[in-house]
Enzyme design. Structure first.
Site, PDB file in Angstrom:
ATOM      1  CE  LYS A   1      15.043 -51.508  15.197  1.00 13.02           C
ATOM      2  NZ  LYS A   1      14.104 -51.365  16.309  1.00 13.02           N
ATOM      3  CG  ASP A   2      20.430 -49.762  16.079  1.00 16.62           C
ATOM      4  OD1 ASP A   2      19.260 -49.668  15.660  1.00 16.62           O
ATOM      5  OD2 ASP A   2      20.734 -49.653  17.279  1.00 16.62           O
TER       6      ASP A   2
ATOM      7  CD  GLU B   1       7.300 -33.262  42.889  1.00 15.90           C
ATOM      8  OE1 GLU B   1       7.079 -32.514  41.911  1.00 15.90           O
ATOM      9  OE2 GLU B   1       6.702 -33.152  43.963  1.00 15.90           O
TER      10      GLU B   1
ATOM     11  NE  ARG C   1      17.634 -37.133  55.162  1.00 16.51           N
ATOM     12  CZ  ARG C   1      16.345 -36.902  54.958  1.00 16.51           C
ATOM     13  NH1 ARG C   1      15.444 -37.748  55.399  1.00 16.51           N
ATOM     14  NH2 ARG C   1      15.951 -35.811  54.344  1.00 16.51           N
TER      15      ARG C   1
ATOM     16  NE  ARG D   1      21.088 -50.069  24.252  1.00 11.10           N
ATOM     17  CZ  ARG D   1      20.768 -51.361  24.327  1.00 11.10           C
ATOM     18  NH1 ARG D   1      19.793 -51.841  23.596  1.00 11.10           N
ATOM     19  NH2 ARG D   1      21.432 -52.163  25.143  1.00 11.10           N
TER      20      ARG D   1
ATOM     21  CD  GLN E   1       5.605 -49.419  25.994  1.00 13.29           C
ATOM     22  OE1 GLN E   1       4.582 -49.707  25.393  1.00 13.29           O
ATOM     23  NE2 GLN E   1       6.802 -49.654  25.518  1.00 13.29           N
ATOM     24  CG  ASP E   2       7.122 -45.415  32.799  1.00 13.37           C
ATOM     25  OD1 ASP E   2       6.792 -44.489  32.035  1.00 13.37           O
ATOM     26  OD2 ASP E   2       7.005 -45.345  34.023  1.00 13.37           O
ATOM     27  CG  ASN E   3       9.827 -48.216  26.818  1.00 15.09           C
ATOM     28  OD1 ASN E   3       9.065 -49.145  27.045  1.00 15.09           O
ATOM     29  ND2 ASN E   3       9.624 -47.373  25.841  1.00 15.09           N
TER      30      ASN E   3
ATOM     31  CE1 TYR F   1      11.821 -45.295  25.052  1.00 16.73           C
ATOM     32  CE2 TYR F   1      13.729 -46.039  26.298  1.00 16.73           C
ATOM     33  CZ  TYR F   1      12.845 -46.194  25.243  1.00 16.73           C
ATOM     34  OH  TYR F   1      12.990 -47.262  24.383  1.00 16.73           O
TER      35      TYR F   1
ATOM     36  CG  HIS G   1      15.561 -41.220  20.962  1.00 13.37           C
ATOM     37  ND1 HIS G   1      15.657 -42.413  21.644  1.00 13.37           N
ATOM     38  CD2 HIS G   1      16.175 -40.293  21.732  1.00 13.37           C
ATOM     39  CE1 HIS G   1      16.282 -42.207  22.795  1.00 13.37           C
ATOM     40  NE2 HIS G   1      16.606 -40.930  22.868  1.00 13.37           N
TER      41      HIS G   1
ATOM     42  CE  LYS H   1      10.823 -42.855  21.171  1.00 11.70           C
ATOM     43  NZ  LYS H   1      11.991 -43.430  20.481  1.00 11.70           N
TER      44      LYS H   1
ATOM     45  CG  HIS I   1      15.628 -47.218  17.381  1.00 10.90           C
ATOM     46  ND1 HIS I   1      16.091 -47.668  18.589  1.00 10.90           N
ATOM     47  CD2 HIS I   1      16.387 -47.823  16.444  1.00 10.90           C
ATOM     48  CE1 HIS I   1      17.087 -48.524  18.392  1.00 10.90           C
ATOM     49  NE2 HIS I   1      17.293 -48.624  17.096  1.00 10.90           N
TER      50      HIS I   1
END
Length: 181
Positions: free
Chosen positions: A167-168, A28, A23, A59, A46-48, A132, A119, A72, A62
């Site tokens: 920004k980067d 987890e 299936r 990216r 917080q989850d992003n 993350y 990161h 993280k 940061h």
């Protein structure tokens, strides 16, 4: 669940147990007691979720300054990335060294990055999603970046013409940063 360390102390690669049959599969992605056994004792708040449409997007790099620095836990849920971190802890024997780890939807590996690291990632495929967890909320006044191509760090992104945000592209070099780790 298996875990692996890297050449830089504090970084942990986590390989979850994946249970599959005709299936599909189940895993987890986070269970506090199992992660605590690995030494990951963060209270994630917080989850992003990030999406990049193109291959070759960079990216980063940061981080957030203290006191809002973030631990993280990164995973790629669609496509693939090379996840890169740079040790910004000035008292660390691995200060300014970097590590890259391939995270893909297929390998389901996760990368734990403690506070004190910059990161970033480069997309290895089109249509990439990463998710993350962080243990401090986003704080614009503490948000910082350093250049992805800082010659003092010399990350091998294995890409010639990356797709970058303003920004980067305009981030300062580490020597001009106010990183406070």
């Amino acid at each position: 669940m298996e875990s692996y360390t890297t050449d830089i102390a504090g970084l942990i690669i986590v390989k979850p147990d994946v249970h599959g049959d005709h299936r599909g599969w189940f895993m987890e992605s986070y269970t506090r007691p199992k992660f605590e056994q690995l030494g990951i004792t963060c209270d994630f708040v917080q989850d992003n979720h990030s999406y990049s449409a193109q291959k070759g997007v960079i990216r980063g790099l940061h981080f957030q300054l203290n006191p809002m620095a973030q631990n993280k836990l990164i995973r790629c849920t669609r496509g693939g990335i090379r996840d890169v971190v740079v040790d910004l802890r000035k008292s660390s024997p691995t200060y300014k060294q970097w590590v890259g780890v391939d995270l893909t939807a297929e390998n389901k590996a996760m990368f734990f990055i403690p506070a004190g690291f910059a990161h970033g990632f480069v997309t290895l495929t089109e249509d990439v999603e990463i998710q993350y967890k962080v243990d401090n909320v986003y704080s614009p006044e503490h948000d910082r970046s350093i250049r992805y191509d800082d010659p003092e760090i010399s990350i091998d992104w294995n890409i010639e013409n990356p797709v970058l945000s303003d920004k980067d592209r305009n981030a300062p070099l580490l020597k001009d940063s106010d990183a406070n780790f």
